[in-house]
Design an enzyme around this catalytic site. Structure first.
Site, short mmCIF file in Angstrom:
data_model
loop_
_atom_site.label_atom_id
_atom_site.label_comp_id
_atom_site.label_asym_id
_atom_site.label_seq_id
_atom_site.Cartn_x
_atom_site.Cartn_y
_atom_site.Cartn_z
N ASP A 223 0.82 -1.21 0.00
CA ASP A 223 0.00 0.00 0.00
C ASP A 223 0.85 1.26 0.00
O ASP A 223 0.32 2.35 -0.11
CB ASP A 223 -0.93 -0.01 1.22
CG ASP A 223 -2.11 0.95 1.06
OD1 ASP A 223 -2.60 1.12 -0.07
OD2 ASP A 223 -2.54 1.54 2.07
N SER A 247 -7.50 5.46 -0.61
CA SER A 247 -7.61 4.19 -1.34
C SER A 247 -9.05 3.73 -1.34
O SER A 247 -9.74 3.81 -0.32
CB SER A 247 -6.72 3.12 -0.69
OG SER A 247 -5.37 3.53 -0.68
N GLN A 297 -4.77 -1.16 -7.64
CA GLN A 297 -5.52 -0.34 -6.70
C GLN A 297 -6.10 0.87 -7.42
O GLN A 297 -5.46 1.47 -8.27
CB GLN A 297 -4.63 0.15 -5.56
CG GLN A 297 -5.36 0.94 -4.48
CD GLN A 297 -4.41 1.52 -3.44
OE1 GLN A 297 -3.92 2.62 -3.61
NE2 GLN A 297 -4.18 0.77 -2.36
#
Length: 305
Positions: A223, A247, A297
């Site tokens: 991440d 996110s 993502q």
């Protein structure tokens, strides 16, 4: 002045952070970040949710993928509960669904993340690889990102508020070495590609040294840097308070076992942004040039007015 923790202490800290406690059948609790200063890092929730799911699969199957949606921002300093649904247990594959929930400021437990993980019994099969490792400098030839952060914090002086300074200088258990200038410091638009080496900052040994923990740490680190890649063509930065972002979802596929305490290269690109969102992809390679994981993502990305 606060003592700076050693690499061994930082590594022990992330091991504790990603060690979830079983509270009841298919219910786990994830410990909070001890020096919480804001919103929970998304990688922490992803990794703890994966650890909870892995804690319910005991027949030799290994996690090969996860897909998650971030629903709300969590608060650092408060525990997170993970409830598991055992959706499928087959001979070769298994599936687990995880809901992460945390009490809000009113004391009401609300979901902050939904995650589904798939597990497979290891087996031999057809193999090919068509994703060459980028030709970039080796980590030994690069400066650590933390050294650059300290220099930037000193150079910026009072232009950083106290919260920004604490966030920038907070010691991290993941050591990163970026091949380019830290993207959030430059206002010059550039192509949406970035490369960073990463590893947990001290070796993992003893009973804690399991493939499950290494997968969780890689999930945690996946991440980092990802959403920022889609900001590169626009020359804007969250650190300079020019963007609002979060996110929205996260997907990760494990292709082979890898050690999180050995250098791994994270190559990210962002083929599209628009509509207040940015789409980002990542490939993670070991030092041998083998693709060990793939990531995708999408995040909210809005210019601050």
């Amino acid at each position: 002045m606060t003592d700076i923790p050693s690499n061994e202490q930082l590594t022990a800290g992330i091991v504790r952070l990603l060690t979830v406690e079983k509270r009841a059948s298919d219910v786990f609790a994830g410990p909070p970040q001890v020096d919480g200063i804001g919103r929970v890092f998304g990688g922490q929730v992803l990794a703890q949710a994966l650890q909870a799911a892995q804690g319910t699969v005991t027949d030799g199957k290994c996690a090969h993928s996860l897909h998650a949606y971030f629903l709300r921002g969590g608060r650092e300093g408060a525990p997170i509960e993970y409830r598991i649904a055992r959706d499928f247990d087959g001979r070769s594959f298994a599936n687990r669904r995880v809901v992460a929930a945390q009490e809000n400021e009113e004391g009401i437990a609300v979901p902050i993340l939904n995650l589904t993980a798939s597990f497979q019994l290891p087996e031999a099969g057809l193999e090919h690889a068509d994703s060459p490792m980028p030709d970039v400098p080796q980590p030994e030839d690069l400066r650590s990102d933390m050294d650059q952060r300290r220099e930037i914090a000193e150079a910026w002086g009072e232009r950083l508020n106290e919260a920004q300074r604490r966030l920038m200088l907070r010691p991290r258990p993941i050591e990163m070495r970026t091949t380019d200038r830290l993207h959030w410091m430059s206002s010059e638009p550039r192509e949406p590609r970035a490369h960073s080496w990463f590893r947990v900052c001290a070796p993992i040994t003893g009973a804690e040294d399991t493939p499950e923990l290494h997968r969780a740490i890689i999930t945690y680190a996946s991440d980092y840097t990802l959403l920022g890649t889609s900001a590169l063509p626009h020359g804007l930065s969250w650190m300079r308070n020019e963007l609002v972002g979060a996110s929205l979802d996260h997907a990760l596929w494990f292709h082979r076992d890898a050690r999180a305490d050995e250098w791994l290269l994270y190559a990210t690109d962002a083929p599209w942004s628009g509509g207040g969102r940015g789409f980002n992809r990542g490939r993670i390679f070991n030092r041998a040039g083998e693709l060990v994981a793939s990531v995708a993502q999408e995040g909210m990305m809005r210019k601050r007015l």
